[in-house]
Design a protein around this motif. Structure first.
Motif, PDB file in Angstrom:
ATOM      1  N   ARG A   1     -10.277 -53.111  -7.126  1.00  0.00           N
ATOM      2  CA  ARG A   1     -11.590 -53.137  -7.771  1.00  0.00           C
ATOM      3  C   ARG A   1     -11.513 -53.749  -9.171  1.00  0.00           C
ATOM      4  O   ARG A   1     -12.508 -54.261  -9.678  1.00  0.00           O
ATOM      5  CB  ARG A   1     -12.185 -51.737  -7.840  1.00  0.00           C
ATOM      6  CG  ARG A   1     -12.664 -51.211  -6.498  1.00  0.00           C
ATOM      7  CD  ARG A   1     -13.505 -49.969  -6.634  1.00  0.00           C
ATOM      8  NE  ARG A   1     -12.741 -48.824  -7.104  1.00  0.00           N
ATOM      9  CZ  ARG A   1     -12.056 -47.976  -6.336  1.00  0.00           C
ATOM     10  NH1 ARG A   1     -12.023 -48.169  -5.020  1.00  0.00           N
ATOM     11  NH2 ARG A   1     -11.409 -46.963  -6.855  1.00  0.00           N
ATOM     12  N   GLN A   2     -10.347 -53.715  -9.800  1.00  0.00           N
ATOM     13  CA  GLN A   2     -10.152 -54.287 -11.134  1.00  0.00           C
ATOM     14  C   GLN A   2      -9.528 -55.684 -11.075  1.00  0.00           C
ATOM     15  O   GLN A   2      -9.017 -56.188 -12.066  1.00  0.00           O
ATOM     16  CB  GLN A   2      -9.246 -53.356 -11.962  1.00  0.00           C
ATOM     17  CG  GLN A   2      -9.841 -51.996 -12.215  1.00  0.00           C
ATOM     18  CD  GLN A   2     -11.099 -52.072 -13.073  1.00  0.00           C
ATOM     19  OE1 GLN A   2     -11.185 -52.860 -13.994  1.00  0.00           O
ATOM     20  NE2 GLN A   2     -12.074 -51.247 -12.747  1.00  0.00           N
ATOM     21  N   SER A   3      -9.549 -56.291  -9.896  1.00  0.00           N
ATOM     22  CA  SER A   3      -9.026 -57.648  -9.670  1.00  0.00           C
ATOM     23  C   SER A   3      -7.527 -57.759  -9.927  1.00  0.00           C
ATOM     24  O   SER A   3      -7.037 -58.769 -10.431  1.00  0.00           O
ATOM     25  CB  SER A   3      -9.780 -58.675 -10.524  1.00  0.00           C
ATOM     26  OG  SER A   3     -11.136 -58.702 -10.151  1.00  0.00           O
ATOM     27  N   LEU A   4      -6.803 -56.721  -9.600  1.00  0.00           N
ATOM     28  CA  LEU A   4      -5.345 -56.775  -9.669  1.00  0.00           C
ATOM     29  C   LEU A   4      -4.803 -56.957  -8.255  1.00  0.00           C
ATOM     30  O   LEU A   4      -5.205 -56.247  -7.333  1.00  0.00           O
ATOM     31  CB  LEU A   4      -4.769 -55.486 -10.258  1.00  0.00           C
ATOM     32  CG  LEU A   4      -5.054 -55.227 -11.729  1.00  0.00           C
ATOM     33  CD1 LEU A   4      -4.478 -53.882 -12.132  1.00  0.00           C
ATOM     34  CD2 LEU A   4      -4.484 -56.328 -12.604  1.00  0.00           C
ATOM     35  N   ALA A   5      -3.917 -57.919  -8.104  1.00  0.00           N
ATOM     36  CA  ALA A   5      -3.264 -58.136  -6.811  1.00  0.00           C
ATOM     37  C   ALA A   5      -1.957 -57.354  -6.819  1.00  0.00           C
ATOM     38  O   ALA A   5      -1.140 -57.518  -7.726  1.00  0.00           O
ATOM     39  CB  ALA A   5      -2.995 -59.610  -6.586  1.00  0.00           C
TER      40      ALA A   5
ATOM     41  N   LYS B   1      -2.649 -60.080 -12.235  1.00  0.00           N
ATOM     42  CA  LYS B   1      -4.086 -60.160 -12.504  1.00  0.00           C
ATOM     43  C   LYS B   1      -4.649 -61.394 -11.817  1.00  0.00           C
ATOM     44  O   LYS B   1      -4.124 -62.491 -11.970  1.00  0.00           O
ATOM     45  CB  LYS B   1      -4.328 -60.227 -14.014  1.00  0.00           C
ATOM     46  CG  LYS B   1      -5.774 -60.315 -14.411  1.00  0.00           C
ATOM     47  CD  LYS B   1      -6.486 -59.013 -14.168  1.00  0.00           C
ATOM     48  CE  LYS B   1      -7.909 -59.063 -14.702  1.00  0.00           C
ATOM     49  NZ  LYS B   1      -8.652 -57.881 -14.389  1.00  0.00           N
ATOM     50  N   GLN B   2      -5.710 -61.198 -11.041  1.00  0.00           N
ATOM     51  CA  GLN B   2      -6.371 -62.321 -10.387  1.00  0.00           C
ATOM     52  C   GLN B   2      -7.417 -62.874 -11.336  1.00  0.00           C
ATOM     53  O   GLN B   2      -8.200 -62.131 -11.913  1.00  0.00           O
ATOM     54  CB  GLN B   2      -7.026 -61.881  -9.081  1.00  0.00           C
ATOM     55  CG  GLN B   2      -6.043 -61.424  -8.036  1.00  0.00           C
ATOM     56  CD  GLN B   2      -6.718 -60.995  -6.762  1.00  0.00           C
ATOM     57  OE1 GLN B   2      -7.917 -60.729  -6.727  1.00  0.00           O
ATOM     58  NE2 GLN B   2      -5.948 -60.906  -5.695  1.00  0.00           N
ATOM     59  N   LEU B   3      -7.397 -64.180 -11.526  1.00  0.00           N
ATOM     60  CA  LEU B   3      -8.356 -64.816 -12.432  1.00  0.00           C
ATOM     61  C   LEU B   3      -9.547 -65.345 -11.699  1.00  0.00           C
ATOM     62  O   LEU B   3      -9.562 -65.642 -10.581  1.00  0.00           O
ATOM     63  CB  LEU B   3      -7.670 -65.933 -13.207  1.00  0.00           C
ATOM     64  CG  LEU B   3      -6.446 -65.502 -14.016  1.00  0.00           C
ATOM     65  CD1 LEU B   3      -5.800 -66.728 -14.654  1.00  0.00           C
ATOM     66  CD2 LEU B   3      -6.858 -64.508 -15.096  1.00  0.00           C
TER      67      LEU B   3
END
Length: 57
Positions: free
Chosen positions: A26-30, A55-57
């Motif tokens: 949900r926080q865009s962390l892979a 971290k997904q950009l």
């Protein structure tokens, strides 16, 4: 620790891991989880988990 207590502890840990992975998504962390197993000196298999977090950009 009895077998039932140990099994419960493992199930609870897996539940917490799944919740943390969902929160990370949900926080865009892979998150990639890699597992390996090793045999201890007493002949017992030990599972080792390694997490890679990006971290997904």
């Amino acid at each position: 620790m009895s077998d039932e207590e140990l099994a419960r502890a493992v199930r609870d840990a897996v539940t917490r891991l799944n919740e943390a992975l969902a929160m990370a998504a949900r926080q865009s962390l892979a998150v990639t989880v890699r597992s390996t197993s090793h045999q201890t000196a007493h002949g017992v298999e030990q599972l080792v988990m390694e997490a890679r977090i990006m971290k997904q950009l």
